[in-house]
Design a protein around this motif. Sequence first.
Motif, mmCIF file in Angstrom:
data_model
loop_
_atom_site.group_PDB
_atom_site.id
_atom_site.type_symbol
_atom_site.label_atom_id
_atom_site.label_comp_id
_atom_site.label_asym_id
_atom_site.label_seq_id
_atom_site.Cartn_x
_atom_site.Cartn_y
_atom_site.Cartn_z
ATOM 1 N N ALA A 137 -5.335 -0.631 -1.442
ATOM 2 C CA ALA A 137 -5.436 -1.328 -2.714
ATOM 3 C C ALA A 137 -6.782 -1.991 -2.833
ATOM 4 O O ALA A 137 -7.370 -2.397 -1.843
ATOM 5 C CB ALA A 137 -4.326 -2.370 -2.805
ATOM 6 N N PRO A 176 2.957 3.175 -4.026
ATOM 7 C CA PRO A 176 2.745 4.357 -4.879
ATOM 8 C C PRO A 176 3.447 5.608 -4.354
ATOM 9 O O PRO A 176 4.055 6.361 -5.132
ATOM 10 C CB PRO A 176 1.219 4.526 -4.857
ATOM 11 N N ASP A 231 0.816 -1.212 0.000
ATOM 12 C CA ASP A 231 0.000 0.000 0.000
ATOM 13 C C ASP A 231 0.854 1.268 0.000
ATOM 14 O O ASP A 231 0.386 2.334 -0.398
ATOM 15 C CB ASP A 231 -0.923 0.000 1.229
ATOM 16 N N HIS A 291 -0.556 5.169 -10.817
ATOM 17 C CA HIS A 291 -1.534 5.433 -9.770
ATOM 18 C C HIS A 291 -1.027 6.542 -8.843
ATOM 19 O O HIS A 291 -1.797 7.388 -8.386
ATOM 20 C CB HIS A 291 -1.775 4.144 -8.960
ATOM 21 N N TYR A 294 3.202 -4.401 -12.796
ATOM 22 C CA TYR A 294 2.490 -3.993 -11.581
ATOM 23 C C TYR A 294 3.104 -2.708 -11.024
ATOM 24 O O TYR A 294 2.388 -1.785 -10.629
ATOM 25 C CB TYR A 294 2.552 -5.117 -10.543
ATOM 26 N N THR A 300 4.187 -9.009 -1.912
ATOM 27 C CA THR A 300 3.266 -8.433 -2.900
ATOM 28 C C THR A 300 3.014 -9.392 -4.064
ATOM 29 O O THR A 300 1.873 -9.536 -4.523
ATOM 30 C CB THR A 300 3.819 -7.100 -3.433
ATOM 31 N N ARG A 348 -0.740 -10.079 -4.167
ATOM 32 C CA ARG A 348 -1.440 -9.269 -5.170
ATOM 33 C C ARG A 348 -1.419 -9.902 -6.563
ATOM 34 O O ARG A 348 -2.367 -9.718 -7.338
ATOM 35 C CB ARG A 348 -0.804 -7.872 -5.244
ATOM 36 N N GLN A 395 1.403 0.946 -10.463
ATOM 37 C CA GLN A 395 1.432 1.668 -9.191
ATOM 38 C C GLN A 395 2.043 3.049 -9.363
ATOM 39 O O GLN A 395 1.633 4.014 -8.700
ATOM 40 C CB GLN A 395 2.228 0.864 -8.160
ATOM 41 N N SER A 416 -0.657 7.588 -0.412
ATOM 42 C CA SER A 416 -0.888 6.154 -0.261
ATOM 43 C C SER A 416 -2.371 5.911 -0.088
ATOM 44 O O SER A 416 -3.062 6.583 0.687
ATOM 45 C CB SER A 416 -0.135 5.644 0.986
#
Length: 419
Positions: free
Chosen positions: A419, A218, A215, A408, A401, A354, A358, A405, A416
């Motif tokens: 997710a 980003p 999390d 994002h 990924y 992750t 994820r 991010q 932050s």
Amino acid sequence: MAASAPLTEMQVRNAKRKDKAYKLYDGGGLYLHVLPTGSRIWRLKFRQFDGKENLLTFGPYPEITLQDAREKRLEARRLMLQGIDPAKYRDDAKRLTAERLRNTFEKIAREWYANKVPTWSDRTAKNMIVRLEADIFPSIGSRPITELKHREIIDTLRKIEERGATEIAKRLKAVCSQIFSYAIQCGLAERNLVADMRDVLKSRRASHFAAIDADELPTFLASLERNEARMFEPTRIAMRLMLLVFVRTSELIETPWSEIDLDKGEWIIPWQRMKRGKLTVNPDTTNHHVCLSRQAFTLLRELHAITGGSKYLFPNQRDPKKPISNNTLLVVLERMGYKGRMTGHGFRALAMSTIKERLGYRHEVVDRQLAHAPRDKVASAYDRAQFLAERRKMMQDWADYIDAQSRHAVVTGGRSTSA
């Protein structure tokens, strides 16, 4: 002719020397041999199984008493009743005793070392013998391995531990166990004393390297993109590569360009540079495929345009013949405001958690990419080969990924979000 009466203690004690040697018989072949020098020696005359006469010497009086000599005579008779030649039994016992005294811990350790050297790197071999000569041999090296006691080995290891070298003490404990195992296999010992020593050294609480979680990625990427730490371009690329390939810090900064094939897009780290390849005992000799994503390969090409004329990917500014320091990335993380929250090893922890949580990849696949060895060493090379295609796909998915991010982070202004 009547048999002579058994000797008495007084006869033996009062036997005086004469000009010529003479014998006082006790019966059953046992006699006291009195020499002109005054020495009195117990001997046993007996016939071997082939009918030939032979002689056993039990030792001098009064060190060997009359009763002692009779007990030794009885032992010899018992051996003969079992079909054992007492003279050969005596010689074998002397030989075994001599061998036992010769087979010191150091002698056997050096034999074990000589057998293992061909499987080790030069560095491992040198470190091993230096450690044994410094920490083990001075304490227990001269002791016959069959006479060593638990306490002696424990005291030797704790002496190492007490000076703060806990990891060395732990490793040398494992080495001593292997030496005992070797001695057993060679028929020179019957028990591995060290195998029983599970709790004799202090246990250390496992510590975890600081690492951000998915999390927080980003925000971290946004800070990296803005170059808030004022990094030079090679350092910025190093940070991005740590994210993308999550090798160990030393494995990244010590990489020579000779390991990178820019034509094929391959990066293979020789086993000698890997952590498990540097193990003192049973190093892992499997080369590590880093598995480059398109993004990682692009970064390497950019870096080559900057440092391609140097030996290392990341040459030291003061001495280009050396790589940058391990502290370089830690200093950058501190400047970014992540001191105590992120480390070089933290990139590995971030990727492990992750990618599994994820991206849904199996633990075994991520574990191989991290160059962790499976418990079954025989299957190690096989497993890595089997997972190679899956690892390549995983590394590309991981790079994509990170890109997602990063985008994002731009949309959310680097904040932050869940997710």
